[in-house]
Design a protein around this motif. Structure first.
Motif, PDB file in Angstrom:
ATOM      1  N   GLU A  13      52.776  80.170  85.295  1.00 37.82           N
ATOM      2  CA  GLU A  13      52.231  79.715  84.015  1.00 37.82           C
ATOM      3  C   GLU A  13      52.871  80.486  82.860  1.00 37.82           C
ATOM      4  O   GLU A  13      53.227  79.931  81.829  1.00 37.82           O
ATOM      5  CB  GLU A  13      50.730  80.021  83.997  1.00 37.82           C
ATOM      6  CG  GLU A  13      49.841  78.898  83.563  1.00 37.82           C
ATOM      7  CD  GLU A  13      48.406  79.263  83.940  1.00 37.82           C
ATOM      8  OE1 GLU A  13      47.777  80.041  83.192  1.00 37.82           O
ATOM      9  OE2 GLU A  13      47.931  78.807  85.010  1.00 37.82           O
ATOM     10  N   ARG A  14      52.991  81.764  83.092  1.00 37.38           N
ATOM     11  CA  ARG A  14      53.494  82.643  82.042  1.00 37.38           C
ATOM     12  C   ARG A  14      54.992  82.481  81.807  1.00 37.38           C
ATOM     13  O   ARG A  14      55.458  82.603  80.679  1.00 37.38           O
ATOM     14  CB  ARG A  14      53.198  84.070  82.454  1.00 37.38           C
ATOM     15  CG  ARG A  14      53.582  85.053  81.423  1.00 37.38           C
ATOM     16  CD  ARG A  14      52.734  86.271  81.587  1.00 37.38           C
ATOM     17  NE  ARG A  14      52.917  87.144  80.482  1.00 37.38           N
ATOM     18  CZ  ARG A  14      52.067  88.098  80.160  1.00 37.38           C
ATOM     19  NH1 ARG A  14      50.982  88.260  80.858  1.00 37.38           N
ATOM     20  NH2 ARG A  14      52.307  88.874  79.136  1.00 37.38           N
ATOM     21  N   ASP A  19      45.627  84.341  92.869  1.00 35.27           N
ATOM     22  CA  ASP A  19      46.167  83.471  91.818  1.00 35.27           C
ATOM     23  C   ASP A  19      47.453  84.033  91.213  1.00 35.27           C
ATOM     24  O   ASP A  19      47.923  83.546  90.195  1.00 35.27           O
ATOM     25  CB  ASP A  19      45.121  83.258  90.718  1.00 35.27           C
ATOM     26  CG  ASP A  19      44.758  84.567  90.003  1.00 35.27           C
ATOM     27  OD1 ASP A  19      45.129  85.651  90.516  1.00 35.27           O
ATOM     28  OD2 ASP A  19      44.111  84.509  88.943  1.00 35.27           O
ATOM     29  N   VAL A  40      49.685  82.463  88.107  1.00 37.21           N
ATOM     30  CA  VAL A  40      49.704  83.142  86.810  1.00 37.21           C
ATOM     31  C   VAL A  40      51.143  83.415  86.368  1.00 37.21           C
ATOM     32  O   VAL A  40      51.510  83.194  85.204  1.00 37.21           O
ATOM     33  CB  VAL A  40      48.886  84.454  86.875  1.00 37.21           C
ATOM     34  CG1 VAL A  40      49.112  85.299  85.634  1.00 37.21           C
ATOM     35  CG2 VAL A  40      47.408  84.153  87.063  1.00 37.21           C
ATOM     36  N   ILE A 100      46.420  89.795  82.002  1.00 37.14           N
ATOM     37  CA  ILE A 100      46.900  88.444  82.343  1.00 37.14           C
ATOM     38  C   ILE A 100      46.444  87.976  83.708  1.00 37.14           C
ATOM     39  O   ILE A 100      46.330  86.800  83.955  1.00 37.14           O
ATOM     40  CB  ILE A 100      48.434  88.321  82.311  1.00 37.14           C
ATOM     41  CG1 ILE A 100      49.062  89.121  83.446  1.00 37.14           C
ATOM     42  CG2 ILE A 100      49.030  88.638  80.980  1.00 37.14           C
ATOM     43  CD1 ILE A 100      49.863  88.275  84.355  1.00 37.14           C
ATOM     44  N   ALA A 101      46.222  88.892  84.611  1.00 39.38           N
ATOM     45  CA  ALA A 101      45.958  88.446  85.976  1.00 39.38           C
ATOM     46  C   ALA A 101      44.525  88.706  86.398  1.00 39.38           C
ATOM     47  O   ALA A 101      44.227  88.873  87.554  1.00 39.38           O
ATOM     48  CB  ALA A 101      46.926  89.119  86.934  1.00 39.38           C
TER      49      ALA A 101
END
Lengths: 328, 328
Positions: free
Chosen positions: B259-260, B252, B256, B183-184
């Protein structure tokens, strides 16, 4: 031991005794720069409570404040010794040993506390840092006796409880720790492993050699050995301790760890973070670690308190000597 | 406030002042049962330093000892108040509020410290436990004002630095944290993600409701809001703070995370562990958490100290009230 402030300003938070004897902070600084490494308005870092000049580039870190105080007794009496305990639980002694500046810092327990130490120390010192840890540990094999010292050579792995594994299956959407090499699951790949094992972070080999040499000289070589360390995220589940109150799934954890890393000798909660941050420090931090064996997990033996006190004093002195004699 | 020992024996470790004023432990107990939940020979647990009778089944936990002391002032003056600070950094006050027994316990910082609290408290109390946390946090969205309180409803996720990601590629054999949903990482599946995000652990909904109600009543509903919390493994890299000394790859990370989990409101270092252990407790622990917003990460605002002191006192009283009025 003479305790003096070594800087121009006192870094101590003001404290007051109120009428019933409770100790309360009466002034707490508002901090600045929350998206970088923040400082209080008196320039101290937020958690160690220190500023430039109050910490040396050579640092011995331990867990208990009591151990830091014991070891600080070896510092030169001829130079002022700076001492500070922050409200966040860090106790620092800075002085000299054989005329070289050194700090002895108690950080408490756990990898987050080690993170605070390395990050804030790095901000406060312009030179490269040397950081060694002298903690306590459990031994993972029967032949590592309680009352000996294990030097974490070559370094440390880490083991962490995987919280996602304890959620109901199927995987909640948004979970990220799935599909990990299922080392601790008995091999069923669709089951999330209850523990994650992270790869070795290496100790600085030259600094490690220096620790070994001084410890053997001081304690006798039969009481000092090398071995891989494992740092756990807790004292309980991720160290394989049994507790019927909780769903831990850790019955085979120590066996799995030993199988995977046959040289594992010691288990504690901080060294991995020190070594991992040294590695990520763009070569500005060199680090190594050693631990007193207070318990042997396979045999159940526990170190007696006289031996522990001796090792804290004598081993601590050897650790300080290795640090100040090290040529960086 | 009258401070009294509430048990037959003093649980305090003996301490001595030596000639130069340094405070040293002069007696340390050897412990027993290292493969379960060990106790010292005086029956105290190893880290909290408490035994049965010295801790209540209703527990409010905070970070700083100073905050625990402030909140302990609301305890009934008519009953004895037990107080103890362990050498391992835990400060406990146990007394009554509205005639119901309650403990206020400062644990310091980090998830390992929360683990010690929950594990050792569970050993010491026969009844089901209610544990709430009143910490401090950073806000992750501009509209969560400093000087407000966020109740972790529905619960907390967690973010952890992935130490394997900072090792040189290719994967060292024996690494277990590969192949995680990246994810990152900007989406490159062959790159190990530098941060791992763990799925939500839910707070007890009824206890959470009780906290919300009492906090709104005490502080005004405009100063109290709900939101998902995220507990980080550190104050620095895994909270997206920038530090050029280290390889952190966290530019970021906050984006992230937001967003998640669009409902993310607060970030701190302990609540996730409380909720995860409550979930793993075989229904013997119910838990919920709230935090004072001391900094807003997007705006850089920081709470002033008068407001913080007010929230610690008034919010802490509301937290205690919710806990003792809760019908379990």
């Amino acid at each position: 031991m003479k305790i003096e402030e070594n800087g121009v300003f006192s870094s101590h938070f003001k404290e007051g005794k109120d009428s019933d004897g409770t100790c309360v902070e009466t002034q707490r600084n508002v901090y600045r720069d929350t998206n970088a490494v923040p400082r209080n308005f008196d320039s101290t870092t937020l958690h160690l409570g220190l500023k430039e000049g109050q910490i040396a580039s050579r640092i011995l870190t331990v867990g208990c404040p009591g151990r830091a105080g014991l070891i600080a007794k070896v510092l030169d009496k001829s130079s002022p010794i700076f001492s500070h305990t922050s409200p966040r639980g860090f106790t620092t002694y800075t002085g000299t040993f054989e005329r070289t500046r050194v700090s002895i810092i108690a950080i408490g327990m756990g990898m987050p506390m080690m993170d605070f130490l390395v990050r804030e120390a790095r901000q406060l010192v312009s030179k490269p840092l040397l950081i060694t840890r002298f903690g306590t540990c459990g031994a993972l094999c029967p032949d590592v006796a309680v009352g000996s010292v294990v030097v974490a050579s070559p370094g440390s792995v880490s083991v962490m409880r995987n919280p996602d594994a304890f959620l109901p299956l199927p995987t909640p959407s948004g979970t990220s720790a799935d599909e990990i090499d299922p080392i601790a699951t008995g091999g069923a790949p669709h089951v999330r492993p209850p523990y994650l094992v992270f790869a070795p972070q290496l100790a600085d080999p030259v600094l490690t050699q220096a620790l070994l040499g001084e410890l053997k000289e001081q304690l006798g070589s039969e009481h000092v050995r090398r071995g891989m360390n494992v740092s756990a995220c807790s004292f309980y589940s991720s160290q394989g301790r049994r507790d019927a109150f909780f769903d831990d799934r850790n019955e085979d954890l120590l066996d799995v760890l030993r199988e995977r890393h046959p040289s594992l000798a010691s288990m504690e909660m901080e060294s991995f973070q020190l070594l991992a941050l040294a590695r990520a420090s763009r070569e500005s931090v060199r680090a190594a670690a050693a631990s007193i064996v207070v318990a042997n997990r396979p045999t159940g033996d526990v170190c007696d308190e006289a031996r522990l006190a001796y090792l804290e004093r004598a081993g601590g002195e050897a650790m300080v000597r290795a640090l100040v004699r090290f040529e960086d």
